[in-house]
Design a protein around this motif. Structure first.
Motif, PDB file in Angstrom:
ATOM      1  N   ALA A  29       0.827  -1.205   0.000  1.00 29.89           N
ATOM      2  CA  ALA A  29       0.000   0.000   0.000  1.00 29.89           C
ATOM      3  C   ALA A  29       0.862   1.256   0.000  1.00 29.89           C
ATOM      4  CB  ALA A  29      -0.931  -0.005   1.211  1.00 29.89           C
ATOM      5  N   ILE A  30       1.973   1.232   0.735  1.00 26.91           N
ATOM      6  CA  ILE A  30       2.856   2.394   0.781  1.00 26.91           C
ATOM      7  C   ILE A  30       3.545   2.598  -0.569  1.00 26.91           C
ATOM      8  CG2 ILE A  30       4.974   3.287   1.839  1.00 26.91           C
ATOM      9  CD1 ILE A  30       3.987   2.052   4.461  1.00 26.91           C
ATOM     10  N   LEU A  52       0.959   4.042  -2.877  1.00 28.06           N
ATOM     11  CA  LEU A  52       0.733   5.453  -2.549  1.00 28.06           C
ATOM     12  C   LEU A  52       1.868   6.321  -3.086  1.00 28.06           C
ATOM     13  CD1 LEU A  52      -1.011   7.534  -1.022  1.00 28.06           C
ATOM     14  CD2 LEU A  52       0.432   7.104   0.959  1.00 28.06           C
ATOM     15  N   ASN A  53       3.113   5.854  -2.939  1.00 23.67           N
ATOM     16  CA  ASN A  53       4.250   6.599  -3.491  1.00 23.67           C
ATOM     17  C   ASN A  53       4.154   6.701  -5.012  1.00 23.67           C
ATOM     18  OD1 ASN A  53       5.535   7.224  -1.109  1.00 23.67           O
ATOM     19  ND2 ASN A  53       6.800   5.392  -1.118  1.00 23.67           N
ATOM     20  N   ALA A  66       1.415   6.611  -6.800  1.00 26.12           N
ATOM     21  CA  ALA A  66       0.320   7.515  -7.136  1.00 26.12           C
ATOM     22  C   ALA A  66       0.738   8.974  -6.965  1.00 26.12           C
ATOM     23  CB  ALA A  66      -0.897   7.207  -6.273  1.00 26.12           C
ATOM     24  N   VAL A  67       1.480   9.273  -5.910  1.00 23.24           N
ATOM     25  CA  VAL A  67       1.945  10.649  -5.702  1.00 23.24           C
ATOM     26  C   VAL A  67       2.918  11.052  -6.802  1.00 23.24           C
ATOM     27  CG1 VAL A  67       3.333  12.099  -4.171  1.00 23.24           C
ATOM     28  CG2 VAL A  67       1.539  10.674  -3.226  1.00 23.24           C
ATOM     29  N   ALA A  78      -0.290   4.059 -10.175  1.00 24.09           N
ATOM     30  CA  ALA A  78      -0.546   3.038  -9.156  1.00 24.09           C
ATOM     31  C   ALA A  78      -0.939   1.716  -9.804  1.00 24.09           C
ATOM     32  CB  ALA A  78      -1.632   3.515  -8.196  1.00 24.09           C
TER      33      ALA A  78
END
Length: 133
Positions: free
Chosen positions: A61-62, A65-66, A68-69, A98
């Motif tokens: 998940a992390i 998230l990275n 996606a950012v 992502a």
């Protein structure tokens, strides 16, 4: 001195993102912690406890998230006429990044590690003779 936003909107309605030239020093971090409100401190402590207990399980998940950012930042660089269109392109690029990072998790981890290491090396002020050209 509080940190400034990394993403900002330019007058021509495009987003601008910059990598910081220098990371905060230890004294800056200590002063930010001393000036922090109890709500922010509680959220950070709870996030640390969750990461300590379930760190390996939330690893994917992390990474997503990275990704996606990073995709959102790259999508925000696309010049658009309207701010709403620019936000939509940033969101589409974030979801796309992502979605690409999910099946290629090993490569996504290697790419993000290299990018964050490069940003840290740039901000740490290492001598230019050590930088590969």
């Amino acid at each position: 001195m509080m940190p400034q936003w990394i993403l900002s909107v330019e007058p021509n309605q495009t987003w601008n993102s910059t990598i910081p030239i220098q990371w905060p020093h230890q004294g800056d971090l200590l002063s930010w912690c001393q000036q922090m409100t109890p709500g922010v401190a509680t959220v950070l402590i709870m996030a640390g406890i969750v990461y300590l207990l379930f760190g390996f399980r939330i690893f994917k998940a992390i990474v997503l998230l990275n990704a996606a950012v990073l995709g959102g930042c790259l999508g925000a660089k696309v010049p658009m006429e309207h701010q709403e269109t620019s936000i939509a392109v940033a969101l589409i690029c974030a979801v796309f990044a992502a979605a690409i990072a999910w099946p290629t998790m090993k490569y996504a981890v290697a790419l993000m590690g290299g990018l964050f290491g490069a940003a840290l090396g740039r901000a740490s002020g290492i001598p230019s003779i050590w930088i590969l050209t």
